[in-house]
Design an enzyme around this catalytic site. Structure first.
Site, PDB file in Angstrom:
ATOM      1  N   CYS A 109       0.910  -1.198  -0.027  1.00  0.00           N
ATOM      2  CA  CYS A 109       0.024   0.082  -0.034  1.00  0.00           C
ATOM      3  C   CYS A 109       0.746   1.264  -0.055  1.00  0.00           C
ATOM      4  O   CYS A 109       1.389   1.537   0.924  1.00  0.00           O
ATOM      5  CB  CYS A 109      -1.147  -0.135   1.278  1.00  0.00           C
ATOM      6  SG  CYS A 109      -1.873   1.660   1.513  1.00  0.00           S
TER       7      CYS A 109
ATOM      8  N   CYS B 136      -0.010   4.100   2.343  1.00  0.00           N
ATOM      9  CA  CYS B 136       0.405   3.402   3.865  1.00  0.00           C
ATOM     10  C   CYS B 136       1.897   4.231   4.046  1.00  0.00           C
ATOM     11  O   CYS B 136       1.997   4.441   5.285  1.00  0.00           O
ATOM     12  CB  CYS B 136       0.471   2.090   4.077  1.00  0.00           C
ATOM     13  SG  CYS B 136      -1.272   1.655   3.900  1.00  0.00           S
TER      14      CYS B 136
END
Length: 289
Positions: free
Chosen positions: A37, A40
Site C-alpha cells: 500500500c 500507507c
C-alpha cells in the site's frame, strides 16, 4: 516497526489486550496497513511522528491486513490505509486514506485528553466571573505544564487582549501553529486584535474637520470613507457602516468601489456573529443584485 514505547503491532491474538483494554486508559489509534500500500507509506511516518510528539496521549497499534485478514474484515476495513480510533473499548472515530499532517493532527486533537484541561476550564470560569487577573495566572500555569496546549494559549491570548495588552496578545497568537486550533478561532482573535489597535489609534481623534467637509460637500466621498473607518474603530459601528453604504450607493466607481470594500473589511473585523454584519451584508447585497 519503529523503536517507540508508544507503537505496537497487533494480531488476532493480542488485539483485545493491546487495543480494547488499553483504550480504557488512553485513546488507541489503530492503523490498518499492508506492505504493498503506497498511501500507507505516506501516512506511516506522520503517525509515528505525532504519536511520539504527544508522548503517551495516544498509543498507536498497527495491524498488517495481509497477515490479519479476518480481523480487518471483522472491523469493516475496506480500503488502505484505514485509521480507527478506540476509546473505552469502542470505535469513536476513523478516516481512510493518507491525510496531510495538519489533518491528522486535527483528527487526533479532537480526542486528546489533557491532564490540565480541568484547570483550563477553571481559568475560563474565573474569567467569566470577572477575575481576569486570576484567570490569566492560572492559564499561564496550564501552559507551563503543557507548553503545546495551543487551545489554552489561544485562551490566554484572548485574555491578554481583554486586559489591554495588545502587543503580548499578538505575540502569543503568532506563536500558535496555524493548524493546531480551529482556524475560525484564530481568525476571530486576529480580527479582535486589529480592531483593538484601530480603537487605540482613533481614541480621542477629532473628526470635526471631516464632518464639516461632508456638511459642506455631501459628495465628498473621500471624507466619508475616512470618517467611516474612524467610526468603526471607535465602536460607533453602525454610523461607520452607514457611511460606507452611502458611498457604495452613490458611486460604485469611487476609489475602486471603496464603499463596498470598506463594508467587507468591517465585516471581517466584526465577525460573522455580529448582528450588524448580517444586517449590513443584506443591505450591501440588495445594492449588488
Amino acid at each position: 516497526m519503529a523503536d517507540s514505547p508508544f507503537i505496537f503491532e497487533a494480531n488476532t491474538q493480542n488485539f483485545t489486550q493491546l487495543v480494547l483494554q488499553n483504550s480504557r486508559q488512553v485513546p488507541v489509534i489503530v492503523d490498518f496497513w499492508a506492505d504493498w500500500c503506497q498511501p500507507c507509506k505516506t501516512l506511516t511516518p506522520i503517525l509515528h511522528k505525532l504519536v511520539d510528539e504527544y508522548r503517551g496521549a495516544f498509543i498507536l497499534v498497527k495491524v498488517n491486513t495481509d497477515q490479519n485478514q479476518a480481523l480487518a474484515a471483522q472491523l469493516g476495513v475496506r480500503s488502505l490505509p484505514t485509521i480507527k480510533l478506540f476509546k473505552e473499548g469502542k470505535i469513536v472515530d476513523e478516516f481512510m486514506g493518507a491525510l496531510p499532517e495538519a489533518d491528522v493532527r486535527k483528527f487526533l486533537n479532537k480526542h486528546r485528553t489533557r491532564p490540565t484541561e480541568p484547570y483550563r476550564q477553571q481559568a475560563l470560569m474565573m474569567k467569566e466571573e470577572g477575575d481576569l487577573a486570576g484567570a490569566m495566572s492560572l492559564m499561564g500555569q496550564v501552559l507551563q505544564h503543557e507548553p503545546d496546549f495551543h487551545e489554552a494559549a489561544l485562551d490566554l491570548a484572548g485574555m491578554l487582549l481583554e486586559s489591554g495588552d495588545i502587543n503580548q496578545a499578538e505575540v502569543m497568537l503568532n506563536e500558535i501553529p496555524e493548524t493546531s486550533v480551529a482556524p475560525e478561532l484564530m481568525q476571530k482573535l486576529r480580527a479582535e486584535i486589529k480592531l483593538a489597535r484601530l480603537k487605540e489609534q482613533s481614541e480621542g481623534q477629532d473628526t470635526s474637520a471631516l464632518e464639516q467637509r461632508i456638511t459642506q460637500n455631501p459628495q465628498d466621498y473621500a471624507a466619508m470613507i475616512e470618517l467611516a473607518k474612524i467610526r468603526v474603530a471607535q465602536g460607533r459601528t453602525e454610523e461607520g457602516l452607514e457611511l460606507y453604504l452611502k458611498v457604495m450607493k452613490a458611486d460604485r466607481s469611487f476609489g475602486e468601489d471603496a464603499g463596498r470594500q470598506g463594508l467587507i473589511a468591517s465585516f471581517d473585523l466584526l465577525g460573522a456573529s455580529d448582528p450588524l454584519v448580517k444586517k449590513y451584508r443584506s443591505k450591501m447585497f440588495s445594492l449588488l443584485y
